[in-house]
Design an enzyme around this catalytic site. Sequence first.
Site, PDB file in Angstrom:
ATOM      1  N   ASP A   1     -10.420   3.052  -3.155  1.00 52.66           N
ATOM      2  CA  ASP A   1     -11.151   1.886  -2.632  1.00 52.66           C
ATOM      3  C   ASP A   1     -12.593   1.818  -3.118  1.00 52.66           C
ATOM      4  O   ASP A   1     -13.286   2.825  -3.191  1.00 52.66           O
ATOM      5  CB  ASP A   1     -11.173   1.933  -1.091  1.00 52.66           C
ATOM      6  CG  ASP A   1      -9.791   1.739  -0.513  1.00 52.66           C
ATOM      7  OD1 ASP A   1      -8.813   1.669  -1.279  1.00 52.66           O
ATOM      8  OD2 ASP A   1      -9.693   1.654   0.721  1.00 52.66           O
TER       9      ASP A   1
ATOM     10  N   ASP B   1       0.837  -1.198   0.000  1.00 51.02           N
ATOM     11  CA  ASP B   1       0.000   0.000   0.000  1.00 51.02           C
ATOM     12  C   ASP B   1       0.877   1.255   0.000  1.00 51.02           C
ATOM     13  O   ASP B   1       2.102   1.164   0.120  1.00 51.02           O
ATOM     14  CB  ASP B   1      -0.919  -0.069   1.239  1.00 51.02           C
ATOM     15  CG  ASP B   1      -2.300   0.477   0.940  1.00 51.02           C
ATOM     16  OD1 ASP B   1      -2.432   1.307   0.030  1.00 51.02           O
ATOM     17  OD2 ASP B   1      -3.253   0.068   1.638  1.00 51.02           O
TER      18      ASP B   1
END
Length: 486
Positions: free
Chosen positions: A279, A221
């Site tokens: 997301d 990430d």
Amino acid sequence: MTTPRSVDPFAGPPRLHGAARVGIRPGTELIHPLAATGARPLRFEVEGLPDGLQVDDEGVLRGVAPGERGVVPLAVRVTNVHGEASARVELVVGDTLALTPPMGWNSWNVFASEVTAEVVIRMADRMVETGMRDLGYAYVNIDDHWHAPCRETGGRPAANAETFPDGMAAVAEHVHARGLKLGIYSDAADRTCGGCFGSLGHEETDARTYAEWGVDLLKYDYCHAPANRAAAVARYTAMSRAVATSGRSIVFSVCEWGFRRPWQWAAQVGGSYWRTTPDIFDTFSWSILGVRGIARRNLRLGAYAGPGHWNDPDMLLVGNHGRGLATGVLRDPRTRRKLWTFSGISDAEALSHVTLWAMMAAPLLASHDLADSSDLDRALLMNPDVLAVNQDPLGVQARKVASAPGLWVLAKPLVDGSTAVSITNVGPMARRVRFPLDSLGLAGPVECTDLWEGGAPRQISEIEAHLARHDSVAYRCTPVPSGRLP
Ligand code: GLA
């Protein structure tokens, strides 16, 4: 709505699914389920296995891959009381992994910060009990929040002793025993998005430790990291090198949400797939948080996808129905205050979501509680013909071949010369659609099979369907061999 048929993975004659080309680094451990459905017991035979590799009773290839690069062709045969199936599977020994889009499960959408070893083990068991493994789902990915409050003295990463009491190696051992692979998560900064320790400056130690634990995939990430692309390239390169030399085949998943156009560089720095958007949330919305908004962005990036390097439009929402701890609520990243709650996507929207992701050759990562999937959730995630389109070894992402207001027609060429075609009604009203197949450039008459509803192939010249709001149809169309023309 299109009615997805359910296929019982434990009945009928054998059928082989999953990846026909499997990438593995020279001399590293291979755990690969040869996905097959059919009445048990199934008997697996594999010809061409090099020294060091075996197939177990459940059809899992295990052992150590050859030390030399090259292609090892395997002839796989599966038999049961009803009959047999055979397929050629290529073991491609080299530096490219994920030769077809990875399929599996990830903890984030549903469990978010509440992931535990017990959950991961339960989900791995469910992947086997439901037959998902037999359709090609192979990765069990632990997302953020597996971490101890800090690293061990000496710098090694450690799992949280309360939620992962036996450590990560014990979880990997269980997952591997079920013929599945384990994924883990870290971040290219000193902290992850959830505030756990990140890997910046610890790349070598982390990659080596993950390999020792038995990790097979790393999602990396980019929270708390510099905005510019050069920094991202440098940080992803550092971790990718560490992972590549860790002594294990670890798929490297780049997650910087598409902000620095990773489709232009992530494959070169060793990424097997990269997120193209922020997301996903449990909505069909046109905004970049929803299925349609994400698909619209991802569809423009088809030129960048191919075997070993895929666009990742994020995980599947199927089965969450608004209950996902991460996907059901949008929070202010700083204050954690609730900004919005989502009630989930409809059944037709879920069918379109899977159709679009399969056509776009996207990684298929289910991310709901597999202990309470409904029959429909399973029918959507476990349709062998839809999954075969996703896993097609040619690895071409579908492109939009026609769009009228409210309608997307996608086409994806497949390795055997056929074409998968899907039509999605992205508009607000039910409607009748007709799409002439000659516009696809398929020469002569074609035979099409309905991928969701099944049934015998039919010779048609156009796809005609009544599509409910947000519903899809999908077909596999094959030119009719000239010898069989009337
Ligand atoms: C980011 C990622 C998500 C998930 C969370 C974990 O938001 O994009 O997919 O991994 O972090 O904190």
